[in-house]
Scaffold this active site. Structure first.
Site, PDB file in Angstrom:
ATOM      1  N   ASP A 106       2.861   0.888 -35.958  1.00 54.71           N
ATOM      2  CA  ASP A 106       2.749   1.857 -35.126  1.00 54.71           C
ATOM      3  C   ASP A 106       1.550   2.446 -34.530  1.00 54.71           C
ATOM      4  O   ASP A 106       0.550   2.306 -35.504  1.00 54.71           O
ATOM      5  CB  ASP A 106       3.967   2.921 -35.555  1.00 54.71           C
ATOM      6  N   LEU A 107       1.229   2.869 -33.436  1.00 55.00           N
ATOM      7  CA  LEU A 107      -0.038   3.484 -33.053  1.00 55.00           C
ATOM      8  C   LEU A 107      -0.165   4.662 -33.374  1.00 55.00           C
ATOM      9  O   LEU A 107      -0.845   5.444 -34.360  1.00 55.00           O
ATOM     10  CB  LEU A 107      -0.350   3.052 -31.620  1.00 55.00           C
ATOM     11  N   ASP A 108       0.644   5.608 -32.540  1.00 57.95           N
ATOM     12  CA  ASP A 108       0.662   7.160 -32.406  1.00 57.95           C
ATOM     13  C   ASP A 108       1.016   7.563 -33.569  1.00 57.95           C
ATOM     14  O   ASP A 108       2.281   7.452 -33.997  1.00 57.95           O
ATOM     15  CB  ASP A 108       1.399   7.417 -31.059  1.00 57.95           C
ATOM     16  N   THR A 153      -2.096  10.836 -31.742  1.00 56.08           N
ATOM     17  CA  THR A 153      -2.344  11.236 -30.076  1.00 56.08           C
ATOM     18  C   THR A 153      -1.084  12.293 -29.775  1.00 56.08           C
ATOM     19  O   THR A 153      -1.093  12.670 -28.831  1.00 56.08           O
ATOM     20  CB  THR A 153      -2.192   9.909 -29.569  1.00 56.08           C
ATOM     21  N   LYS A 175       8.527  11.717 -30.857  1.00 57.56           N
ATOM     22  CA  LYS A 175       7.802  10.664 -31.399  1.00 57.56           C
ATOM     23  C   LYS A 175       8.565   9.313 -31.361  1.00 57.56           C
ATOM     24  O   LYS A 175       9.553   9.081 -31.896  1.00 57.56           O
ATOM     25  CB  LYS A 175       7.516  11.009 -32.931  1.00 57.56           C
ATOM     26  N   SER A 210       3.873  -0.917 -30.825  1.00 57.36           N
ATOM     27  CA  SER A 210       3.871   0.595 -30.180  1.00 57.36           C
ATOM     28  C   SER A 210       4.724   0.671 -28.986  1.00 57.36           C
ATOM     29  O   SER A 210       4.602  -0.172 -28.194  1.00 57.36           O
ATOM     30  CB  SER A 210       2.412   1.082 -30.138  1.00 57.36           C
ATOM     31  N   ALA A 211       5.257   1.916 -28.971  1.00 53.41           N
ATOM     32  CA  ALA A 211       6.139   2.178 -27.469  1.00 53.41           C
ATOM     33  C   ALA A 211       5.151   2.379 -26.338  1.00 53.41           C
ATOM     34  O   ALA A 211       5.477   2.310 -25.088  1.00 53.41           O
ATOM     35  CB  ALA A 211       6.995   3.245 -27.583  1.00 53.41           C
ATOM     36  N   LYS A 228      12.145   1.677 -29.499  1.00 50.96           N
ATOM     37  CA  LYS A 228      12.655   1.846 -30.716  1.00 50.96           C
ATOM     38  C   LYS A 228      13.731   3.031 -30.855  1.00 50.96           C
ATOM     39  O   LYS A 228      13.749   3.621 -29.779  1.00 50.96           O
ATOM     40  CB  LYS A 228      11.276   2.504 -31.750  1.00 50.96           C
ATOM     41  N   GLU A 237       5.333   3.120 -40.211  1.00 48.70           N
ATOM     42  CA  GLU A 237       5.801   4.132 -38.948  1.00 48.70           C
ATOM     43  C   GLU A 237       5.797   5.558 -39.298  1.00 48.70           C
ATOM     44  O   GLU A 237       6.080   6.115 -40.417  1.00 48.70           O
ATOM     45  CB  GLU A 237       7.181   3.725 -38.698  1.00 48.70           C
ATOM     46  N   ASP A 238       5.624   6.588 -38.473  1.00 49.69           N
ATOM     47  CA  ASP A 238       5.662   7.948 -38.436  1.00 49.69           C
ATOM     48  C   ASP A 238       6.977   8.497 -38.109  1.00 49.69           C
ATOM     49  O   ASP A 238       7.084   9.820 -38.110  1.00 49.69           O
ATOM     50  CB  ASP A 238       4.353   8.532 -37.885  1.00 49.69           C
TER      51      ASP A 238
HETATM   52  C1  BG6 Z   1       5.062   6.323 -28.499  1.00 48.37           C
HETATM   53  C2  BG6 Z   1       4.731   7.953 -28.863  1.00 48.37           C
HETATM   54  O1  BG6 Z   1       3.859   5.806 -29.447  1.00 48.37           O
HETATM   55  O2  BG6 Z   1       4.414   6.094 -27.220  1.00 48.37           O
HETATM   56  C3  BG6 Z   1       5.441   8.692 -27.774  1.00 48.37           C
HETATM   57  O3  BG6 Z   1       5.185   8.148 -30.091  1.00 48.37           O
HETATM   58  C4  BG6 Z   1       5.282   8.291 -26.385  1.00 48.37           C
HETATM   59  O4  BG6 Z   1       5.457   9.926 -27.870  1.00 48.37           O
HETATM   60  C5  BG6 Z   1       5.205   6.599 -26.229  1.00 48.37           C
HETATM   61  O5  BG6 Z   1       6.098   8.887 -25.511  1.00 48.37           O
HETATM   62  C6  BG6 Z   1       4.824   6.180 -24.836  1.00 48.37           C
HETATM   63  O6  BG6 Z   1       3.536   6.327 -24.751  1.00 48.37           O
HETATM   64  P1  BG6 Z   1       2.954   6.096 -23.395  1.00 48.37           P
HETATM   65  O7  BG6 Z   1       1.397   6.208 -23.727  1.00 48.37           O
HETATM   66  O8  BG6 Z   1       3.267   5.028 -22.717  1.00 48.37           O
HETATM   67  O9  BG6 Z   1       3.330   7.224 -22.465  1.00 48.37           O
HETATM   68 MG    MG Z   2       4.412   6.937 -34.053  1.00 48.30          MG
END
Ligand code: BG6
Ligand code: MG
Length: 214
Positions: free
Chosen positions: A10-12, A18, A46, A115-116, A146, A170-171
């Site tokens: 996962d990224l964030d 972030t 998250k 990542s989402a 997810k 994953e967090d």
């Molecule tokens: C996820 C974050 O990685 O990405 C969420 O944990 C975030 O908080 C989601 O809403 C979507 O991100 P973005 O950058 O497309 O708005």
């Molecule tokens: Mg995350």
């Protein structure tokens, strides 16, 4: 013998924190709509997509908007968020991450992003981490967020690995559930109390070595 052939990150909250920037931008949106929400509520955002996050936040503020207005506010939020992202530097990569990714590469273990976020490439560029990844699956590629396993199943496919040969990092609770639903091992990054569905939990990557993979 080690079974792991790919690690899916996962990224964030895993590669970089972030969440603080998402929180600032969402809070600005809430404030402009006349309400506020807490850091505790922010935990629920998250791993959740941008539009799903907006729905939750509007619910907290009891605000009803048309579909068009929702898109306009989500676009505004993203612009505020990107203003913060553009100021990010490579120092913000979470501790131990580059070392762990380097050791994966040295051991021929594939690395993919799951990542989402639709901003993942921009963020990876800002923090100088793009080159570590063999594949990037993010909010631009998926149709189901997810806890659906789609993002990680696509990561497995992109690295030519079976789900059972993949380990997810994953967090977020929704992300841990996504990895488990995909038939993968999941290592939680954060608190063991919150991420209790993971196979095990690390507080950060300083604790992680490839010997701990499966
Ligand atoms: C996820 C974050 O990685 O990405 C969420 O944990 C975030 O908080 C989601 O809403 C979507 O991100 P973005 O950058 O497309 O708005
Ligand atoms: Mg995350």
């Amino acid at each position: 013998m080690r079974n792991t052939k790919a690690c899916l990150f996962d990224l964030d909250g895993v590669i970089v924190d972030t969440a603080v920037y998402h929180f600032q931008a969402w809070r600005r949106l809430a404030n402009e709509l006349g309400f506020d929400f807490t850091e505790h509520q922010n935990e629920q955002l998250k791993g959740i997509s941008r539009m799903e996050s907006l729905e939750l936040i509007l619910g907290w503020g009891n605000v009803t908007l048309s579909e068009e207005e929702k898109v306009a506010w989500a676009t505004r939020k993203n612009a505020w968020y990107l203003d913060l992202v553009k100021q990010m530097t490579p120092d913000e990569v979470l501790k131990g991450v580059p070392e762990f990714l380097t050791s994966l590469r040295a051991n021929n273990i594939k690395i993919a992003l799951g990542s989402a976020s639709k901003n993942s490439k921009l963020i990876l560029e800002r923090i100088n981490m793009l080159d570590y990844f063999d594949a990037i699956i993010d909010g631009n590629n998926i149709t189901k967020g997810k806890p659906d396993p789609q993002v990680f199943l696509m990561g497995a496919e992109a690295t030519n690995c079976k789900p059972e040969e993949c380990v997810v990092f994953e967090d977020a609770v929704a992300g841990v559930q996504a990895g488990k639903a995909g038939g993968m091992k999941v290592i939680g990054v954060g608190s063991a109390d919150i991420l209790n569905e993971a196979d095990f939990v690390i507080a950060g990557f300083e604790e992680m070595t490839i010997d701990r993979l499966f």
